[in-house]
Design an enzyme around this catalytic site. Structure first.
Site, PDB file in Angstrom:
ATOM      1  N   CYS A   2       0.883  -1.255   0.037  1.00 41.19           N
ATOM      2  CA  CYS A   2      -0.062  -0.014  -0.106  1.00 41.19           C
ATOM      3  C   CYS A   2       0.918   1.400  -0.013  1.00 41.19           C
ATOM      4  O   CYS A   2       1.966   1.160   0.307  1.00 41.19           O
ATOM      5  CB  CYS A   2      -1.057   0.097   1.358  1.00 41.19           C
ATOM      6  SG  CYS A   2      -1.875  -1.513   1.364  1.00 41.19           S
ATOM      7  N   ARG A  26       1.713   1.195  -6.223  1.00 42.48           N
ATOM      8  CA  ARG A  26       1.760   0.335  -4.799  1.00 42.48           C
ATOM      9  C   ARG A  26       0.636  -0.559  -4.391  1.00 42.48           C
ATOM     10  O   ARG A  26       0.519  -1.343  -3.589  1.00 42.48           O
ATOM     11  CB  ARG A  26       2.312   1.269  -3.668  1.00 42.48           C
ATOM     12  CG  ARG A  26       3.656   1.918  -3.869  1.00 42.48           C
ATOM     13  CD  ARG A  26       3.967   2.905  -2.555  1.00 42.48           C
ATOM     14  NE  ARG A  26       4.152   2.131  -1.429  1.00 42.48           N
ATOM     15  CZ  ARG A  26       5.498   1.671  -1.250  1.00 42.48           C
ATOM     16  NH1 ARG A  26       6.537   2.205  -1.933  1.00 42.48           N
ATOM     17  NH2 ARG A  26       5.751   1.146  -0.255  1.00 42.48           N
ATOM     18  N   TRP A  89      -3.325  -2.171  -1.517  1.00 43.86           N
ATOM     19  CA  TRP A  89      -3.068  -3.598  -2.056  1.00 43.86           C
ATOM     20  C   TRP A  89      -3.739  -4.408  -0.955  1.00 43.86           C
ATOM     21  O   TRP A  89      -3.186  -4.480   0.121  1.00 43.86           O
ATOM     22  CB  TRP A  89      -1.756  -3.646  -2.454  1.00 43.86           C
ATOM     23  CG  TRP A  89      -1.581  -5.164  -2.969  1.00 43.86           C
ATOM     24  CD1 TRP A  89      -1.556  -5.242  -4.378  1.00 43.86           C
ATOM     25  CD2 TRP A  89      -1.124  -6.365  -2.278  1.00 43.86           C
ATOM     26  NE1 TRP A  89      -1.150  -6.667  -4.621  1.00 43.86           N
ATOM     27  CE2 TRP A  89      -0.996  -7.263  -3.421  1.00 43.86           C
ATOM     28  CE3 TRP A  89      -0.976  -6.826  -0.906  1.00 43.86           C
ATOM     29  CZ2 TRP A  89      -1.012  -8.551  -3.071  1.00 43.86           C
ATOM     30  CZ3 TRP A  89      -0.660  -8.057  -0.801  1.00 43.86           C
ATOM     31  CH2 TRP A  89      -0.507  -8.927  -1.696  1.00 43.86           C
ATOM     32  N   GLY A 116       1.651  -2.023   5.433  1.00 44.54           N
ATOM     33  CA  GLY A 116       2.054  -3.095   6.449  1.00 44.54           C
ATOM     34  C   GLY A 116       0.924  -4.360   6.849  1.00 44.54           C
ATOM     35  O   GLY A 116      -0.003  -4.355   6.321  1.00 44.54           O
ATOM     36  N   GLU A 487      12.455 -15.100 -16.489  1.00 40.75           N
ATOM     37  CA  GLU A 487      11.977 -13.798 -16.542  1.00 40.75           C
ATOM     38  C   GLU A 487      10.775 -13.805 -17.693  1.00 40.75           C
ATOM     39  O   GLU A 487       9.784 -13.118 -17.224  1.00 40.75           O
ATOM     40  CB  GLU A 487      13.032 -13.114 -16.671  1.00 40.75           C
ATOM     41  CG  GLU A 487      12.784 -11.662 -16.793  1.00 40.75           C
ATOM     42  CD  GLU A 487      11.964 -11.152 -15.489  1.00 40.75           C
ATOM     43  OE1 GLU A 487      11.550  -9.770 -15.539  1.00 40.75           O
ATOM     44  OE2 GLU A 487      12.158 -11.570 -14.531  1.00 40.75           O
ATOM     45  N   LYS A 491       7.067 -12.454 -16.518  1.00 42.54           N
ATOM     46  CA  LYS A 491       6.502 -11.306 -17.344  1.00 42.54           C
ATOM     47  C   LYS A 491       5.239 -11.396 -18.102  1.00 42.54           C
ATOM     48  O   LYS A 491       4.268 -10.715 -18.057  1.00 42.54           O
ATOM     49  CB  LYS A 491       7.530 -10.590 -18.614  1.00 42.54           C
ATOM     50  CG  LYS A 491       8.705  -9.969 -18.090  1.00 42.54           C
ATOM     51  CD  LYS A 491       8.422  -8.541 -17.506  1.00 42.54           C
ATOM     52  CE  LYS A 491       8.282  -8.528 -15.891  1.00 42.54           C
ATOM     53  NZ  LYS A 491       9.161  -9.146 -15.215  1.00 42.54           N
ATOM     54  N   GLU A 494       2.231 -12.358 -15.458  1.00 46.13           N
ATOM     55  CA  GLU A 494       2.096 -11.235 -14.572  1.00 46.13           C
ATOM     56  C   GLU A 494       1.216 -10.178 -15.251  1.00 46.13           C
ATOM     57  O   GLU A 494       0.172  -9.703 -14.746  1.00 46.13           O
ATOM     58  CB  GLU A 494       3.520 -10.073 -14.427  1.00 46.13           C
ATOM     59  CG  GLU A 494       4.192 -10.771 -13.413  1.00 46.13           C
ATOM     60  CD  GLU A 494       5.683  -9.702 -13.363  1.00 46.13           C
ATOM     61  OE1 GLU A 494       5.615  -9.287 -11.995  1.00 46.13           O
ATOM     62  OE2 GLU A 494       6.238  -9.590 -14.277  1.00 46.13           O
ATOM     63  N   HIS A 510      11.485 -35.163 -18.752  1.00 42.51           N
ATOM     64  CA  HIS A 510      11.293 -35.808 -17.363  1.00 42.51           C
ATOM     65  C   HIS A 510       9.772 -35.287 -16.762  1.00 42.51           C
ATOM     66  O   HIS A 510       9.674 -34.937 -15.474  1.00 42.51           O
ATOM     67  CB  HIS A 510      12.228 -35.404 -16.340  1.00 42.51           C
ATOM     68  CG  HIS A 510      13.664 -35.676 -16.747  1.00 42.51           C
ATOM     69  ND1 HIS A 510      14.114 -37.219 -16.693  1.00 42.51           N
ATOM     70  CD2 HIS A 510      14.608 -35.204 -17.567  1.00 42.51           C
ATOM     71  CE1 HIS A 510      15.302 -37.263 -17.230  1.00 42.51           C
ATOM     72  NE2 HIS A 510      15.512 -36.188 -17.690  1.00 42.51           N
ATOM     73  N   LYS A 603       3.647  -3.186  -6.996  1.00 40.43           N
ATOM     74  CA  LYS A 603       5.155  -2.773  -7.563  1.00 40.43           C
ATOM     75  C   LYS A 603       6.040  -3.034  -6.428  1.00 40.43           C
ATOM     76  O   LYS A 603       7.331  -3.595  -6.554  1.00 40.43           O
ATOM     77  CB  LYS A 603       5.415  -1.413  -8.028  1.00 40.43           C
ATOM     78  CG  LYS A 603       6.669  -1.131  -8.621  1.00 40.43           C
ATOM     79  CD  LYS A 603       6.714  -1.924  -9.817  1.00 40.43           C
ATOM     80  CE  LYS A 603       8.121  -1.298 -10.386  1.00 40.43           C
ATOM     81  NZ  LYS A 603       8.441  -1.983 -11.648  1.00 40.43           N
TER      82      LYS A 603
END
Length: 608
Positions: A2, A26, A89, A116, A487, A491, A494, A510, A603
């Site tokens: 947040c 955020r 968030w 938090g 990566e 991406k 996400e 496998h 973020k």
């Protein structure tokens, strides 16, 4: 997670609303503002993005719902000289208006916002409900407002300190009250900066945000209570004893306004310029900067981070193993905290975080320090918590990154970490001066190579059309190409919400081959050194109906090829990830996703 903001000064509501727009990366589940007026504290909050809150504020004036307010801003909002705000968030409770911040105390004399986690909130709630209290939300944060009312006995500072001592967890809390004209804040293990200017005093989760108003800032230490008033700022420990905190001059405020188009695409196209700045900044900042005797005694190196930062560590570990004579181990920060990795005075760890506020990474650094290791932060954000948690810092000079999905910061992390590990090798004698100079020359040419890749972005856009309806996408690579696969996969998942996984190419047979069928896409990355092995893997999946896209300097007969220029193999991952970043972006756009603010993500992850 947040974002919180508060200020005392003219146009406090309008400025707080603007700050929430800056902080929306955020968290963007809901937002709210509390404004102090002569007749009390007014709270406005709504689900969804900041524009919903902005509309609510304007409607409250237009509908004369707040005619008792002392005035309105030029933007048409209710106005005040004291305000706090929050963009959420969600961690505790669903995304609803009831769970949005700020929260009142039961008597309405306090309002709070919180970033938090309050770990003991259930026990606190139980105490209050046993006395007949009725909470209005499912959050942990509302308990702070109840504590403040319970602890108030005529002295607001004492009430705030008593509340602080009752909390367990990671928290940055802002408080406004009817009892006086100050703002109060509580800080422990969650980012909080204080700013001052000629016209106002501010508190905020993000130094880049507060730098739009403040000329000087202070980073609040853990276990601190802050009192913000027109006359200035005072700091106290949780016992109420004054402490001294240093203010410093801020850098010029970075642009955080919405751009034409999407931040993510803008940031991808900034990669060449930022890599140039990264290399230049590394040497201007003094390079590695650790005494040679310590470096020669190193017995192991960890690269520790989360998400994209972990993937950059994974990439550099694979590269550094080619020229270092010690174990180089990438570790996910949250695993490092709770596992038993060996650490002693000869252990070096690079702690990687774009924001410098990633809670798991900071906790890992603290644990590492307690065991006697040498901690080294690699971050994009000066004066962040990670900088203070580590003995040494290297900045990556990527500039502000506001899309939630990291792109340019990843490339700049790779450059910085490569230079750091090359310096380790040079000191230890495993990298010659000639080899070092050769890599630096090749690195100088990488921005131009990436510019060439970006000039063909329309080709990636066309390929995205063939990928967007895939039931799953698998990314494969070997040795130094496997981290790039990780990566690329991250991406895509996400921002497109397509199921995606990354595997070392040799692992396909496998178990994962069982998932190959029509409507599955495989993205194969190779720098060409193991092209025969990759050709076999491509054949294995293509014969089972999967569509294959290759990213390589070479082409493959049964794959749609993205052909890249040849570069030094140590640097290939810096280049090969770029078409994967573009692919994720274009796939998500074709699916109508919000590429800058994907669902359920934020973020800066400031809670464990």
């Amino acid at each position: 997670m947040c974002g919180i903001f508060g200020m005392i000064g003219a146009n406090a509501v309008a400025n707080t609303l603007q700050a929430l727009k800056y902080l929306e990366y955020r968290g963007y589940d809901s937002a709210g503002i509390a404004a102090k007026q002569a007749d009390g504290i007014r709270i406005y909050k709504s689900e969804g993005r900041i524009h919903n809150l902005e509309k609510l504020l304007k409607n409250s004036v237009e509908n004369n719902a707040d005619s008792s307010f002392s005035g309105t801003s030029g933007a048409g909002y209710v106005e005040s000289e004291i305000a706090i705000g929050h963009t959420r968030w969600a961690t505790h409770g669903a995304v609803t208006t009831a769970n949005a911040h700020p929260f009142y105390s039961p008597d309405g004399n306090f309002a709070v916002v919180h970033n938090g986690i309050i770990e003991n909130y259930l026990a606190l709630k139980k105490q209050f409900t046993s006395r007949g209290a009725v909470f209005t939300s499912e959050t942990d944060s509302e308990t702070v407002a109840y504590l403040l009312q319970n602890n108030y006995n005529g002295n607001t500072l004492q009430a705030v300190c008593a509340t602080a001592k009752s909390l367990v967890g990671a928290f940055a809390i802002a408080v406004t009250t009817t009892y006086d004209n100050s703002l109060y804040a509580i800080k422990n293990k969650s980012p909080l900066v204080i700013g001052v200017s000629d016209v106002g005093v501010y508190l905020c989760s993000d130094i880049r945000c507060v730098s739009h108003w403040a000329t000087k800032v202070a980073v609040t230490p853990d276990n601190t209570v802050v009192v913000v008033g027109k006359e200035g700022v005072r700091f106290y420990d949780f016992e109420g004893k004054p402490i001294t905190v240093r203010f410093f001059t801020t850098d010029a405020a970075e642009e955080m306004e919405q751009v034409d188009g999407d931040f993510m695409l803008k940031e991808i196209f900034e990669i060449p310029e930022k890599i140039r700045l990264t290399q230049e900044g590394y040497f201007k900042n003094g390079g590695f900067g650790v005494e040679p005797e310590r470096v020669r005694n190193i017995s192991r190196i960890y690269l520790i981070g989360c998400g994209t930062a972990y993937n950059s560590g994974l990439q550099i570990a694979a590269v550094a193993r080619k020229f270092l004579d010690v174990d180089v181990l990438p570790v996910i920060a949250s695993e490092f905290i709770y596992d038993n990795y060996p650490v002693d005075g000869n252990t070096l760890a690079f702690f990687i975080s774009q924001s410098g506020e990633t809670a798991d990474t900071i906790r890992a650094a603290e644990n590492f320090n307690s065991l006697g290791g040498y901690s080294y932060a690699v971050t994009n954000t000066k004066a962040s918590s990670l900088c203070f948690a580590c003995k040494k810092v290297a900045y990556i000079y990527a500039g502000g990154e506001f899309a939630v999905a990291s792109t340019k910061a990843y490339n700049c992390q790779l450059v910085t970490l490569l230079l750091l590990t090359l310096d380790v090798g040079r000191i230890r004698g495993t990298v010659s001066n000639e080899q070092y100079a050769s890599v630096l020359r090749a690195l100088t040419g990488i921005p131009s190579v990436i510019e060439e890749v970006l000039s063909h972005s329309y080709e990636i856009s066309r390929i995205a059309e063939t990928v967007k309806d895939s039931s799953a996408v698998f990314y494969i690579g070997r040795t130094t190409d496997y981290p790039t696969a990780c990566e690329g996969s991250l991406k895509l998942k996400e921002i497109s919400y397509i199921h995606s996984e990354a595997y070392p190419a040799g692992e396909l047979k496998h178990g994962t081959l069982a998932l190959m069928e029509e409507n599955v896409t495989v993205v194969a990355i190779t720098d060409g050194t193991l092209s025969d092995k990759m050709a076999s893997s491509i054949n294995e999946v293509a014969t089972r109906g999967a569509k294959v896209i290759s990213v390589s300097p070479q082409t493959f007969p049964n794959a749609l090829s993205v052909t890249l220029p040849k570069v030094n193999t140590l640097l290939y991952g810096i280049v090969s990830v770029v078409p994967l970043q573009l692919l994720a972006y274009y796939v998500a756009k074709r699916l109508g996703r919000d590429v800058d603010k994907p669902r359920n993500l934020a973020k800066s992850v400031t809670v464990e």
